[in-house]
Design a protein around this motif. Structure first.
Motif, mmCIF file in Angstrom:
data_model
loop_
_atom_site.group_PDB
_atom_site.id
_atom_site.type_symbol
_atom_site.label_atom_id
_atom_site.label_comp_id
_atom_site.label_asym_id
_atom_site.label_seq_id
_atom_site.Cartn_x
_atom_site.Cartn_y
_atom_site.Cartn_z
ATOM 1 N N LYS A 69 0.847 -1.205 0.000
ATOM 2 C CA LYS A 69 0.000 0.000 0.000
ATOM 3 C C LYS A 69 0.884 1.258 0.000
ATOM 4 N N SER A 70 1.929 1.238 0.825
ATOM 5 C CA SER A 70 2.835 2.394 0.875
ATOM 6 C C SER A 70 3.524 2.584 -0.467
ATOM 7 N N ALA A 71 3.947 1.480 -1.056
ATOM 8 C CA ALA A 71 4.608 1.566 -2.364
ATOM 9 C C ALA A 71 3.644 2.116 -3.414
ATOM 10 N N GLU A 72 2.395 1.702 -3.340
ATOM 11 C CA GLU A 72 1.402 2.206 -4.302
ATOM 12 C C GLU A 72 1.198 3.709 -4.136
ATOM 13 N N ARG A 73 1.210 4.174 -2.875
ATOM 14 C CA ARG A 73 1.074 5.622 -2.619
ATOM 15 C C ARG A 73 2.238 6.369 -3.253
ATOM 16 N N LYS A 74 3.449 5.836 -3.007
ATOM 17 C CA LYS A 74 4.646 6.467 -3.587
ATOM 18 C C LYS A 74 4.532 6.509 -5.106
ATOM 19 N N LEU A 75 4.080 5.410 -5.642
ATOM 20 C CA LEU A 75 3.973 5.296 -7.096
ATOM 21 C C LEU A 75 2.996 6.338 -7.646
ATOM 22 N N LEU A 76 1.860 6.432 -6.981
ATOM 23 C CA LEU A 76 0.833 7.381 -7.414
ATOM 24 C C LEU A 76 1.390 8.809 -7.432
ATOM 25 N N GLU A 77 2.177 9.121 -6.405
ATOM 26 C CA GLU A 77 2.716 10.481 -6.320
ATOM 27 C C GLU A 77 3.847 10.734 -7.309
ATOM 28 N N SER A 78 4.658 9.706 -7.553
ATOM 29 C CA SER A 78 5.878 9.971 -8.327
ATOM 30 C C SER A 78 5.735 9.667 -9.823
ATOM 31 N N GLN A 79 4.756 8.856 -10.193
ATOM 32 C CA GLN A 79 4.691 8.445 -11.602
ATOM 33 C C GLN A 79 4.274 9.599 -12.510
#
Ligand code: LMR
Length: 396
Positions: free
Chosen positions: A50-60
């Protein structure tokens, strides 16, 4: 066109999943499809994911195409996870795949190009979908004996004897750990003997590694693959992130190959890219990208390993509690083998009539070969479950 099509053959696992969903009883119990469940019976997104998905959403910044073989960073991280830090990277290559099943299929297609005359050998029993999946890639399938139901262990002698009779060049499908559907795994000594038979008979291993981290631990569960990689000139591995990262529906996996040398490895990966391009062109990105973040970020990696280890330990505890309940209720040690088995599955000696009775009379759903999903065992209802199983064993 469509009038010529025959009725589809039902899938043992997916059919059961649908029947469970349609059952309106509130006290029903799903021991069918291989999905991890927590003590509340839920399959939540892992916290690290979930944390990785949040990071992904913000950085992609873009959703532009990646490549048929997916992300090189994801592939490199998967190679390390499966083959270890000491692996010979010059001979290893990987392509991101559509789950472990997608990896099996594209590797099967690749090997069909390399050795069109090879047949494939699968364990008896094996994951039911191995048969249609590998047959669809054009292989003739044979089975080798694997499970001794009386002892709950692998019948190693019968397995080796059968493989000794395989045609030179044939492909042997091996479950790297946590055998599906039996939970009976080879010991590392057994694996050495399997490797010798593969070497002596020029057999090629296709390792299905769908449950790394669910047996003895993330590193421990890779021991067989790593031993093979240290002894054999070539092999392929279909790895899945469905279970150990809980990414089932995102379809994340890796099709991996070990070649004799660097140039063969590079050429084989190029051909694998071609197989993927001709099939679905490119893999989905989201789950693999999140996995890449989990595996490369030290804090998330540590959190994920902790979560995975907790899942593994819960399944070990459930095995013990269930086997204990069965021992008490059946007044026998005939179910003790369950504690010795590994991973997500074990098999109960139940006939079709007994399985039907469990479903109809008690709302308990078990796959048609008696396979239970250990993670679905009810922490609070073990005695009730043991009671139902012993009743149908006695009555049917
Ligand atoms: C299983 O064996 O239950 C899982 O691998 C899910 C599936 O696709 O069959």
């Amino acid at each position: 066109m469509f009038e010529a099509l025959q009725e589809p053959r039902p899938d043992a696992i997916l059919g059961l999943m649908a029947a469970f969903r349609a059952d309106t009883r509130t006290d029903k119990l799903d021991l069918g499809v291989g999905i991890y469940k927590d003590s509340a019976g839920e399959t939540p997104v892992m916290r690290a994911v979930k944390s990785a998905e949040r990071k992904l959403l913000e950085s992609q910044q873009t959703k532009a195409y990646v490549a048929p073989i997916g992300s090189p960073a994801f592939c490199a991280a998967m190679i390390t996870q499966v083959f270890g830090k000491e692996a010979d990277l010059t001979r290893l290559r990987a392509a991101q795949s559509v789950g472990g099943s997608g990896a099996l299929r594209v590797l099967a297609d690749l090997m069909k190009q390399g050795r069109p005359e090879a047949d494939m050998w699968v364990s008896d029993p094996t994951w039911p979908n191995h048969v249609p999946l590998l047959s669809a890639a054009g292989y003739t399938l044979h089975s080798y004996p694997y499970y001794d139901a009386a002892s709950g262990q692998v019948d190693v002698e019968a397995m080796l004897a059968a493989l000794g009779k395989a045609k030179r060049g044939d492909i042997v499908v091996l479950h790297g750990c946590c055998h599906n559907p039996t939970g009976a795994d080879l010991t590392i000594q057994d694996w050495s003997r399997v490797i010798t038979v593969l070497q002596d008979n020029d057999l090629f291993p296709l390792v299905d590694l769908a449950y790394q981290g669910f047996g003895d631990g993330l590193e421990e569960d890779a021991a067989a693959v790593r031993l093979m990689a240290s002894k054999l000139p070539e092999m392929v591995v279909a790895a899945s992130c469905s279970k150990n990262l809980g990414l089932y529906r995102e379809r994340v996996g890796a099709a991996m190959l070990l070649a004799r040398n660097e140039s063969e490895a590079t050429r084989a990966l190029g051909r694998l890219g071609g197989v993927i391009r001709a099939n679905y062109s490119m893999p989905p990105d989201h789950g693999a990208n999140a996995t890449e973040i989990v595996l490369s970020d030290a804090a998330l990696n540590a959190q994920w390993r902790e979560e995975l280890e907790a899942m593994r330990c819960r399944m070990v505890t459930l095995r013990q509690a269930f086997s204990e309940a069965m021992r008490k209720r059946s007044n026998s040690d005939r179910f003790d083998y369950i504690t010795r088995q590994k991973g997500m599955f074990s098999r109960l000696p139940l006939s079709t009539a007994q399985l039907d009775a469990l479903r109809d009379d008690y709302g308990i759903y078990i796959v048609g070969d008696g396979r239970i999903n250990v993670a679905g065992l009810p922490e609070q209802g073990m005695e009730k479950l043991a009671d139902a199983i012993c009743c149908v064993l006695a009555d049917h």
